[in-house]
Write a protein that holds these residues in place. Sequence first.
Motif, PDB file in Angstrom:
ATOM      1  N   ASP A   1       0.785  -1.195   0.299  1.00 24.48           N
ATOM      2  CA  ASP A   1       0.070   0.081   0.096  1.00 24.48           C
ATOM      3  C   ASP A   1       0.814   1.089  -0.061  1.00 24.48           C
ATOM      4  N   VAL A   2       1.923   1.142   0.612  1.00 26.09           N
ATOM      5  CA  VAL A   2       2.751   2.484   0.806  1.00 26.09           C
ATOM      6  C   VAL A   2       3.435   2.335  -0.631  1.00 26.09           C
ATOM      7  N   LEU A   3       3.972   1.403  -1.266  1.00 21.84           N
ATOM      8  CA  LEU A   3       4.399   1.529  -2.655  1.00 21.84           C
ATOM      9  C   LEU A   3       3.396   2.110  -3.699  1.00 21.84           C
TER      10      LEU A   3
ATOM     11  N   GLU B   1       1.580 -10.274  -0.015  1.00 21.34           N
ATOM     12  CA  GLU B   1       2.136  -8.867   0.039  1.00 21.34           C
ATOM     13  C   GLU B   1       3.246  -8.720  -0.759  1.00 21.34           C
ATOM     14  N   LEU B   2       4.385  -9.814  -0.564  1.00 22.69           N
ATOM     15  CA  LEU B   2       5.471  -9.725  -1.195  1.00 22.69           C
ATOM     16  C   LEU B   2       5.536  -9.791  -2.716  1.00 22.69           C
ATOM     17  N   ALA B   3       4.544 -10.967  -3.232  1.00 24.84           N
ATOM     18  CA  ALA B   3       4.297 -11.081  -4.773  1.00 24.84           C
ATOM     19  C   ALA B   3       3.699  -9.844  -5.164  1.00 24.84           C
ATOM     20  N   ARG B   4       2.834  -8.940  -4.464  1.00 27.11           N
ATOM     21  CA  ARG B   4       2.186  -7.797  -5.166  1.00 27.11           C
ATOM     22  C   ARG B   4       3.382  -6.652  -5.297  1.00 27.11           C
ATOM     23  N   MET B   5       4.001  -6.569  -4.111  1.00 29.42           N
ATOM     24  CA  MET B   5       5.340  -5.687  -4.234  1.00 29.42           C
ATOM     25  C   MET B   5       6.150  -5.830  -5.494  1.00 29.42           C
ATOM     26  N   ALA B   6       6.596  -7.174  -5.495  1.00 23.22           N
ATOM     27  CA  ALA B   6       7.361  -7.704  -6.900  1.00 23.22           C
ATOM     28  C   ALA B   6       6.455  -7.176  -8.115  1.00 23.22           C
ATOM     29  N   ALA B   7       5.464  -7.559  -8.109  1.00 24.11           N
ATOM     30  CA  ALA B   7       4.730  -7.397  -9.386  1.00 24.11           C
ATOM     31  C   ALA B   7       4.498  -5.991  -9.814  1.00 24.11           C
TER      32      ALA B   7
END
Length: 308
Positions: free
Chosen positions: A37-39, A69-75
């Motif tokens: 969300d911060v990203l 969450e990790l996958a979402r940041m990477a994507a």
Amino acid sequence: MVARGFARSDHELPTSTKRFPDGAQCRVEIPSVEGPDVLDAVLAEADARGVPLHRVSQGSGSLLLTDAELARMAATAAGRPVEVSLFARPLTGWGAASAASHAPGGRGLAAQARGTEQLVHVLEDIQRAVEAGIRSVLVTDLGVLETAASLRAAGEFPADLQFKISVQMGLSNPASIALAERLGADTYNVPTDMSLGELAAVRAAIDIPLDVYIESPDDMGGFVRHSEIADIVRVAAPVYLKFGLANHPGIYPSGTHLDPVTVALGRERVRRAQIGLERLRRTMPEAVMSEVPAVGLALPVGAGRAKA
């Protein structure tokens, strides 16, 4: 002021001729981007303010992100594209046996990996980030750096994985930082209060980019160095201009319970970056900033590609 007879105290410092692979002198990093969300908020703010964004970093590490969450940041970062650098944890300061690291004389211990078990845990944390597609990790411990770099050389970690050295490693002289470079560091975050002369001496000794806080959080000194930004670019290039934020509450370890705070802080860091870059354009209009995306960034890749 020179025209009025005032001489600069740094006029003899050498101008760095070293550059990023694309020939640029500087890039922008926003730290403490604590979760997807911060990203999203930081990327939206960068678009709204016209701030070029090359890298974001995060202090709580993949350790405190769910798989989703990790996958979402990477994507998200891969689609942008922007480098995401996640802290490699856990470290002594977060462990149960950490009394000494909280004592006034032992605070330098907090960022070290304690014992073989924690060394293994940190390497496992790097592996998990890699498997999610992350290609940049923050390292604070020399043993972790050397071991992780040897795993990269052996093909156990992907060849495009980069090791960004955290400010918490604390090395602050040319010989020590050159040692980190030889052990496998890809960029080095110097202590927040290094003078221009000290930065120039480090730059002469190493070739990897330096990460320099233009503004630092209170627990790292609370410095606001916008007035020095052009000189920092001149003597320290290639340099990541890192826009932290002074005068804000502690947020580590972070999580969704702090999202309203971390989102607001992330947006303000981008605003501070706009202020800094406007200053840079006024005082050093010839400074060369990397385009986005930039050559050499450790951009995330598709999940599951753990090996090069």
